[in-house]
Every structure is written in structure tokens, then in C-alpha cells.
Design a protein around this motif. Structure first.
Motif, PDB file in Angstrom:
ATOM      1  N   LEU A 260      39.918  67.169  24.592  1.00 53.96           N
ATOM      2  CA  LEU A 260      39.302  67.506  23.098  1.00 53.96           C
ATOM      3  C   LEU A 260      40.741  67.743  22.402  1.00 53.96           C
ATOM      4  O   LEU A 260      40.778  67.271  21.193  1.00 53.96           O
ATOM      5  N   CYS A 261      41.835  68.049  23.059  1.00 50.39           N
ATOM      6  CA  CYS A 261      42.952  68.539  22.308  1.00 50.39           C
ATOM      7  C   CYS A 261      43.543  67.178  21.720  1.00 50.39           C
ATOM      8  O   CYS A 261      43.770  66.897  20.638  1.00 50.39           O
ATOM      9  N   ALA A 262      43.693  66.044  22.779  1.00 51.50           N
ATOM     10  CA  ALA A 262      44.091  64.677  22.294  1.00 51.50           C
ATOM     11  C   ALA A 262      43.516  64.247  21.116  1.00 51.50           C
ATOM     12  O   ALA A 262      43.659  63.475  20.163  1.00 51.50           O
ATOM     13  N   PHE A 263      41.877  64.138  21.441  1.00 53.32           N
ATOM     14  CA  PHE A 263      41.223  63.682  20.205  1.00 53.32           C
ATOM     15  C   PHE A 263      41.368  64.460  19.036  1.00 53.32           C
ATOM     16  O   PHE A 263      41.581  63.803  18.033  1.00 53.32           O
ATOM     17  N   LEU A 264      41.554  65.904  18.880  1.00 58.53           N
ATOM     18  CA  LEU A 264      41.714  66.453  17.709  1.00 58.53           C
ATOM     19  C   LEU A 264      43.250  66.363  17.321  1.00 58.53           C
ATOM     20  O   LEU A 264      43.262  66.387  15.789  1.00 58.53           O
ATOM     21  N   ILE A 265      43.984  66.081  17.772  1.00 54.75           N
ATOM     22  CA  ILE A 265      45.599  65.816  17.421  1.00 54.75           C
ATOM     23  C   ILE A 265      45.470  64.439  16.675  1.00 54.75           C
ATOM     24  O   ILE A 265      45.818  64.211  15.448  1.00 54.75           O
ATOM     25  N   GLY A 266      44.668  63.376  17.185  1.00 56.99           N
ATOM     26  CA  GLY A 266      44.425  62.249  16.388  1.00 56.99           C
ATOM     27  C   GLY A 266      43.763  62.345  15.246  1.00 56.99           C
ATOM     28  O   GLY A 266      44.093  61.751  14.104  1.00 56.99           O
ATOM     29  N   GLU A 267      42.823  63.199  15.085  1.00 55.01           N
ATOM     30  CA  GLU A 267      41.856  63.443  13.902  1.00 55.01           C
ATOM     31  C   GLU A 267      42.635  63.967  12.846  1.00 55.01           C
ATOM     32  O   GLU A 267      42.962  63.536  11.701  1.00 55.01           O
ATOM     33  N   PHE A 268      43.386  64.982  13.274  1.00 54.97           N
ATOM     34  CA  PHE A 268      44.481  65.874  12.579  1.00 54.97           C
ATOM     35  C   PHE A 268      45.447  64.896  11.874  1.00 54.97           C
ATOM     36  O   PHE A 268      45.768  64.984  10.566  1.00 54.97           O
TER      37      PHE A 268
END
Lengths: 298, 321, 272
Positions: free
Chosen positions: A49-57
Motif C-alpha cells: 500500500l505504501c509503495a502504491f501510495l508513494i507512486g500515486e502521490f
């Protein structure tokens, strides 16, 4: 000297995230008497989830440093939502059952959650190095040290201190300690045990997810990586003593240093040195190095 | 009661002969292969079943599975020995010996600690194998062509049938002997030890010694199963023989089978093997989901495993299971 | 009368706590000895030391002329000292009958004999005979976990007697059992034990039970034996009254009603 320093820093960095993950595992065991294999899934979910969110941000234009906010967000989401849901549906029905059966049930849960990750996030690895770029490197003893890794050491120290303070200095912490010591007595004293169990489980899940979320920017987040950490965390808590916070710290340090040493100096033993130490600890101190005090019953 | 135990022996004999006959005359080769692999694993699961009845679960029996497999493989590679009458007893003995030595340590532990200590031991072997070039490292190596009394064959179909009959014969013998064992005085000290070690001590028997004996027995059977698996697959490597996942599979099949009968591991093992084959074909990314889900379902709803369903069905029809 | 069980200067300390202090007891064959004392007086510690659960810190324990100090429970059991427990120690998932079968099997087995079948006709008949002797026939095929408390304790005692020991120690056979059940249960137990001619030592809180069944009383207080005498004498002893009976409301009531003295008197009269 330089080598020693490198081992020390590498080992500390490794120990710090192991400690965060193991802390969750050991507190859950201490209070609920559940050795939660699914803890490895919280870790993996946190990382994904963190890797996904970092990508999104990042695509939204957030600065590299700003993307770090994804770490606590991911940990909280996974812990509060996934952790709660699992406690309410499955863990709650396991309290008081045979310890080994509980381990097997959480192992089943772990396998399920691992595959659900693949269904949700796909099989391709995630990369989210942004936060590591944001952290300036530091020169220690003439060697360049990764700033992100050092931040991890600080964070784990802070978390360790907070946990210690919560357990030893707050009313709620004393309730938890009472349950660890003697849960039957705690019930008799009128402590709302199911509620404490729930809270502790969720808090432990947040810690597991936080460990994963924090490590995510430094690795490629790929399927199956929750396995290694759960087995290592087991080693950490078994070495330190199941249910003991100082034990988790010492265990994590020991495992971290051993691994750093093995990786840099003696790669042949890298894979099993941790288990050999774990076996040795079990043989000579079956309760672990720092087993918490328990009421003796005859 | 003596009558019932004879009936179980008879049932086991009829069952194994039927499977053997079906295999030789009816079943397709791919299914024969599945049964071969399944029954190899079942030998190990019978050992775990004895431990489970004693209240013990080991998360590290891949140690013995791997020891058995590598004993067979190394005898072939280093000494050119493919004779199954040498390699399989050697695999069994090697595992039994290590089990006997480690048994002095593990018999002091119960529950999670027993499980984890075994895991630690097995991971040490795994680490050694992965890092040792002389032992094939991560790739492992091939197993010598098996022979029986010096006779071997290059015909794949004949070899498969021969191995299949071999695993049926050994499976039958194992099941009958373990069944007899469970019906003995020492065998009654499985559930008795699980229920109450203090009482066992005060009846004049050492619970630790009883556990030690069962541990050695489970190690020997797991070594035999691993040896047979090595011959069946023709290849050994750390990942598929010694890693913790192998221990996990053994435990999973034990739970799936249920503790009810020595026949259960053979049925449970076959279900596991078929499930895996079809799952990979139908839903390639959901194998863990299926295994994990099944584990949860059995723990919550079917503690007696597959065997309890079978015996209930058989009971309804008035047939002796 | 030769002593079958003898302790010489036995002490037991747990850290700073002394659980047994200079225990010197000599028990003759066929004696029925009651062990009384308040909670924590050292009664169970005494039983645990004699049966090998705890080794004494100092002192010797002799059985039938043989030094058994520090032997493991299973060795002491094999020599002929068996025990029951305050909380019945039985095989909970097994039936009453199977509990007895396993107990008989272990008692019968020596060396490789453990590999012989458990269920043989002769052994099953013996198990049924025990069921009859202890009047548990009605519970034969019931799992021990479902038994009423009293029956479970009866089973616990029957299992201890399976090996036909020379000495039996009963740790509070009537604790956790209702007042109405106590005497019928003890009648069954003591009847069976007398039939087998075993020497019995039993820990008991209820002085009514003590005065009815025993020929001799050992009173414990803070790890020491403060009185060793026949029941009538022991229960009249001022120290026993103060330190043992004084704290127990039920016994106090009995004492005031004079029931204990009368009961004890009856027993000693009957024995002559």
C-alpha cells in the motif's frame, strides 16, 4: 574499523525494521497468546500500500520528501481496517484454543492474505524510491551512510520508547501488563479483556504494517516477501522471549548484527546463522532471553 | 477389540491392493504419477500423524524429508548406488539417527516451542545445502536411476509402474505397522501423553521417552517419504525438499487428512496433489488462497479432517470404514 | 511393626520460604494416616516429596528399606508408591474404561512389552473388575471430561491403585465434592483400599472425614509436624485446635458441636 562501523550501521538499520515488526508480533503474543503468522501479511500489505501510495502521490506532484507521508498512512489504513476486520472475523474465534492450532489458523490466514495482495496489486513488483532520494546522506567515520536508513533507526527508537512508556506509564498500559501476567486474574478484576485484546491486536497490526511501509522505499516490493520477515521475526521474538518488549529489541539487534556480519564477512552462513542462534537460545534458555514474568500456577 | 483391529488391517490390505490393481490395469499414467508423489508424501504424513495424536506439531519435518531425499541422491552421485533396497533403508536410518539425536533436545519442548525448534533445525540444514556447492547448492542434482535387486529399466512407463507398485507396497506395510503400533500399549501413550503427562509419569512411564520414541518414528517415516520422493521426481534441490514450505505442506496434509486413521494420510495426500494440479490449471495465482482457505475451513468446521467425512459417509451406509 | 515409609530430617525450602522443616515420620504397613493442616502448611509439599515430584532440600526418604530420595516419579511409582491428586489427573479425552486400560497397560508393560497390544481380553476383564470395585460401571464409556467431579476423583484414585502399590497417597480426595457425596465416595474408596491391604496417607481438610477413617493424624503447621497422634488425641490437642482447625468455619462448627471428638472416639473404640 571501517568494516566494524559498516556492520554496525547495516546491522542497526536491519534491526530497526525487524524490531518494529517483531514488537507488534511479541505484544500480540504476550497479551492474546496468539503467535500470529498473519503478521507477515500485515507487513506485506503495509509495504504494497505504501509503495502504491508513494507512486500515486508522486504523479500528483508531491515532493519526494512529501511522499513519506504515505508511510504512516499506509500503516494506519492496513492496521485499522485489515487488522480490525481480521480480529473481528477470525482471531476473536480463536481465543483460548490450542496454541498450535491457532498458529496453523493464522498461517492459513497469511496464505490467503498473500494471494489477495496479488489479486489487488498484481504480480509485477512496485518501486517507490522517492523518499530515499529526499533524505540527505551522512558521512560517519569517513563512510557515506544512507540517510533514509538512519531515519529508520531513529523511528524505531522512538517507537520502542513510546511503547515502553505506554505500557509502563499509562493506566491502559498497566491493564495490558496485568493481562500478560495473569489473564484469568485480569478478568476477575473486571478488566474488559476482549476490548483490550482487540485494541492490542490492531495496534500490533499497525506496527507490522509500519515495518513493511518503512522498508518499501528501499526494496522492490514483490510477491512473497512477507515470508522471510515473518520467519525472522519469529526468530527475533523467540530469542528475546515471547511477549517481551526489551526482548524484541535485543533479539532484533542480535539478528540484525548477525545478518549484517554474515552478509559482509561470511556469506556461507548468512541463511542459517539466525536459526542456529535461535535453536541455541531455545536449548539453553527455552523461555527466551527476556521472558516476561508470569503467575506460577500449580 | 482384537477383531476390529484385524478388520482395519484387512481394510488397509484390500484398499492398497485395489489401488495397485487399478493403477496397473485402469488408471492413466499421469494419475499414476500423482499417486506416486502423493503416497511418497503420505509416508511422511503418517509420521506427523503419530506426533499430532501426541499433541505435537512440527514446523520443521522438512529436515527429515530432505535428509531422506539427499541420502538417496548422494548415495547415487557419490557411490553410484541406485539399489532401492540400499538407498531407501539408508534414507530411513539416516533420518532416524538424526531424529534420535535431536530428540534428546526437542522432547523437552511442547506446543509452539516444539514447532519452532524443529523449524530452526530444518532451516539450518536448508542454509547449509543452499550454500554448499559440493551438495549441489540451490540447483540440487539428479538422482541415480533406481534399481531393484540390480534390475533397472529405461522404459519410462515400466519404471513408473514399478515405482507405483513399490510405493503402494511400502505404504501398505507402513500403514499396517503404524496401525498395530497405535493399538499397542506404547501406542496408547499418544493421546494419553497429549491429555495428561503428569498422569503418565505417575503411572510409571516417562512422557519424555514416549515422545522421543514417537519423534524418532516420525523422523524415520519422513526420511523414507523423502527418499521415495527423490526417486519419484528423479531430482533433489533445497527448495522443493528442505525449505520450510515443505514442512508447511506436510503439516497442511496432516490437518487435511485428520488424525482418525492411518489410511487418512494417503487419501489426504492424494487430494492435496490433485487439488494442486487442478488449481494451477484453473486459477494460477490462487494456490495459496486455496491452501490457506482450506486450512481455515478445516480448523473451524472440520477438525477431524477429510477422514471424518469419509467415515461419516461410510457409517451412514453401514459400511465399516 | 516394620516401617514401610520413613522420612528422616526432611527439609524443603523454596528460596526464603520453608515448606517443610525437619519432617521425621515413620509409617507402618497397613496404617491409614490422615494429614491435616491449613492451606500452605506443607501437606502437599510432603506428598510431592514422597512421590518424587519435588526432591527434598535435605534429608532422606526411605521406602520398604530402600532410599528413594530424589528418584523420578515414574521410578517411585514402579517401586510401589502411587498417588492421587487434588485436581483429578486423568486422560480427559479417553473414556473411563480406556483410562483404566491405559493405566493397566503401563503397569503391565516392561521393556519391549510396551509393543504388545493394549486391548486383550484378560486386561479388559480386569478393567471391568476395577469399574465394579469402585462402582463406576454406569460411567464406563463416558469420556472423563464429561464426568461429575466426584466420579472423576474416584477414577483418579482407581488409576493410582491399578499398579497395586504398597503405599497410596491421596491428596484431598474430597476437595471439590459436595457434602452429601463425601461419605458415600469415601466409603467406596476406603472399602476398596482396605480390600487391597494398601498403606494409605491422605491429606484432608474435613475433620469429620479424618476422624471417621484414619488411625493416626499428622498435623502440619508452617512446614512442621506439630502433632502426630491418634485422631481423638490429635483433634483435642490445643495446638492443632489453634493452628489447624481454628481457621476453618465448617470444622469449627463441628468442633463446637462435639461431633469430632465423638466420631474419633467411636473409631478408636471400634478399633479397641
Amino acid at each position: 574499523m571501517n568494516l566494524l562501523l559498516t556492520i554496525l550501521v547495516e546491522g542497526l538499520g536491519y534491526a530497526s525494521y525487524l524490531f518494529i515488526v517483531s514488537l507488534g508480533l511479541t505484544v500480540i503474543f504476550g497479551v492474546l497468546k496468539i503467535l500470529n503468522v498473519a503478521h507477515g501479511a500485515f507487513y506485506a500489505w503495509g509495504a504494497y500500500l505504501c509503495a502504491f501510495l508513494i507512486g500515486e502521490f508522486s504523479t500528483m506532484g508531491v515532493s519526494d520528501l512529501g511522499t513519506m507521508v504515505a508511510i504512516p498512512i499506509a500503516a494506519l489504513i492496513v492496521g485499522l481496517i485489515l487488522g480490525s476486520a481480521i480480529e473481528r472475523t477470525i482471531i476473536k474465534n480463536l481465543y483460548g484454543r490450542d496454541e498450535v492450532l491457532i498458529v496453523l489458523a493464522t498461517f492459513g490466514l497469511f496464505l490467503v492474505l498473500e494471494d489477495v495482495i496479488l489479486l489487488v496489486f498484481g504480480v509485477d513488483p512496485y518501486f517507490a524510491y522517492q523518499p530515499t532520494y529526499a533524505m540527505p546522506g551522512v558521512q560517519i567515520g569517513g563512510i557515506h551512510q544512507d540517510g533514509y536508513k538512519l531515519s529508520m533507526i531513529v523511528v524505531s527508537l522512538v517507537i520502542g520508547l513510546i511503547s515502553w512508556a505506554v505500557l509502563n506509564r499509562t493506566h491502559w498500559g498497566k491493564l495490558v501488563t496485568a493481562i500478560i501476567y495473569d489473564s484469568e486474574l485480569a478478568v476477575a478484576m473486571g478488566i474488559n479483556v476482549p476490548r483490550v485484546f482487540y485494541t492490542v491486536f490492531v495496534a500490533g497490526a499497525v506496527l507490522g504494517a509500519l515495518g513493511g511501509a518503512y522498508i518499501a522505499p528501499t526494496i522492490s516490493v514483490a510477491p512473497g516477501f512477507g515470508v522471510e520477515v515473518i520467519v525472522l521475526s519469529f526468530a527475533v521474538v523467540v530469542i528475546g522471549g515471547l511477549g517481551s518488549i526489551p526482548g524484541a529489541a535485543i533479539g532484533a539487534l542480535l539478528v540484525g548484527m548477525l545478518r549484517a556480519y554474515a552478509v559482509l564477512q561470511w556469506p556461507e552462513i548468512e541463511l542459517f546463522v539466525v536459526y542456529a542462534v535461535m535453536a541455541a537460545v531455545l536449548i539453553f534458555r527455552p523461555e527466551g532471553l527476556f521472558a516476561p514474568a508470569k503467575a506460577r500456577k500449580i | 477389540m482384537a477383531l476390529t483391529s484385524d478388520r482395519t488391517t484387512l481394510g488397509l490390505t484390500v484398499g492398497f491392493v485395489a489401488v495397485a490393481l487399478l493403477g496397473v490395469f485402469v488408471l492413466p499414467d499421469w494419475l499414476l504419477n500423482q499417486i506416486l508423489v502423493a503416497f511418497s508424501r503420505a509416508l511422511a504424513v503418517v509420521g506427523l500423524l503419530v506426533l499430532w495424536r501426541t499433541g505435537l506439531v512440527s514446523f520443521g519435518h522438512a529436515l527429515y524429508f530432505g535428509l531422506g531425499a539427499y541420502t538417496v541422491a548422494l548415495l547415487g552421485r557419490n557411490y553410484g548406488i541406485g539399489e532401492v533396497l540400499v538407498t531407501l533403508p539408508a534414507a530411513t536410518l539416516a533420518s532416524a539417527l538424526v531424529g534420535f539425536l535431536l530428540g534428546f533436545i526437542v522432547r523437552r519442548y511442547r506446543e509452539i516451542f516444539f514447532a519452532m525448534l524443529n523449524l530452526a533445525f530444518s532451516m539450518v540444514l536448508f542454509g547449509i545445502l543452499v550454500k554448499t556447492e559440493a551438495l549441489g547448492s540451490t540447483d540440487g542434482f539428479n538422482v541415480e536411476q533406481p534399481t531393484l535387486l540390480g534390475i533397472g529399466t529405461d522404459d519410462a512407463a515400466v519404471k513408473l509402474t514399478a515405482l507405483f507398485l513399490g510405493v503402494c507396497a511400502i505404504g501398505w506395510l507402513t500403514a499396517v505397522l503404524v496401525h498395530r503400533y497405535l493399538g499397542s500399549i506404547l501406542g496408547s501413550l499418544t493421546t494419553a501423553v497429549r491429555d495428561n503427562e503428569i498422569r503418565v509419569e505417575y503411572l510409571g512411564y516417562s512422557a519424555a521417552e514416549a515422545i522421543h520414541g514417537k519423534y524418532v518414528m516420525s523422523a524415520a517415516l519422513t526420511g523414507l517419504g523423502g527418499g521415495f520422493m527423490a526417486i519419484s521426481l528423479g531430482q533433489v534441490d533445497p527448495e522443493s525438499m528442505v525449505n520450510w514450505t515443505v514442512s508447511g505442506e506436510l503439516v497442511f496434509v496432516t490437518i487435511l487428512s485428520g488424525p482418525g486413521s492411518v489410511a487418512a494420510p494417503f487419501i489426504g495426500s492424494l487430494i492435496f496433489e490433485l487439488l494442486r494440479t487442478y488449481a494451477f490449471e484453473l486459477v494460477p495465482y490462487a494456490w495459496q488462497l486455496i491452501v490457506g482457505g482450506t486450512l481455515l475451513l478445516i480448523i473451524f468446521f472440520l477438525p477431524g479432517g477429510v477422514w471424518s467425512v469419509l467415515s461419516r459417509l461410510a457409517g451412514r451406509r453401514g459400511v465399516e470404514p | 511393626m516394620s516401617a514401610i515409609l520413613e522420612t528422616v530430617g526432611v527439609n524443603k525450602t523454596f528460596g526464603a520460604v520453608t515448606a517443610a522443616r525437619d519432617i521425621n515420620v515413620s509409617v507402618a504397613k497397613h496404617e491409614i494416616v490422615g494429614i491435616i493442616g491449613a492451606n500452605g502448611a506443607g501437606k502437599t509439599t510432603f506428598v510431592n516429596m514422597v512421590t518424587g515430584w519435588l526432591p527434598p532440600s535435605t534429608g532422606r526418604i526411605r521406602f520398604d528399606g530402600r532410599d528413594i530420595t530424589g528418584l523420578a516419579p515414574r521410578k517411585i511409582t514402579r517401586l510401589g508408591i502411587c498417588r492421587s491428586f487434588q485436581v483429578a489427573q486423568v486422560f480427559m479425552t479417553a473414556t473411563v474404561f480406556d483410562n483404566l486400560m491405559i493405566a493397566l497397560g503401563i503397569a503391565d508393560a516392561h521393556g519391549l512389552g510396551v509393543l504388545l497390544p493394549l486391548r486383550v481380553r484378560a486386561r479388559e476383564e480386569r478393567a471391568d473388575a476395577i469399574l465394579r470395585r469402585y462402582q463406576m460401571q454406569d460411567y464406563r464409556d463416558q469420556p472423563a471430561s464429561t464426568l461429575p467431579q466426584g466420579i472423576r476423583k474416584l477414577l483418579d484414585i482407581a488409576m493410582a491403585m491399578v499398579a497395586q502399590p504398597k503405599v497410596l497417597l491421596l491428596d484431598e480426595p474430597t476437595s471439590g465434592i459436595s457434602v452429601e457425596e463425601k461419605f458415600p465416595l469415601m466409603d467406596i474408596v476406603m472399602g476398596a483400599l482396605k480390600e487391597e491391604g494398601v498403606t494409605v496417607l491422605f491429606v484432608e481438610h474435613d475433620m469429620e472425614i479424618v476422624s471417621r477413617y484414619v488411625s493416626r493424624v499428622l498435623a502440619f503447621y508452617q512446614g512442621e509436624i506439630i502433632c502426630d497422634a491418634p485422631p481423638a488425641e490429635a483433634l483435642a490437642d490445643p495446638k492443632v485446635k489453634e493452628f489447624v482447625i481454628g481457621d476453618d468455619l465448617h470444622n469449627q462448627t463441628l468442633l463446637q458441636a462435639g461431633a469430632l471428638q465423638d466420631g474419633a472416639q467411636e473409631v478408636s473404640d471400634a478399633r479397641g
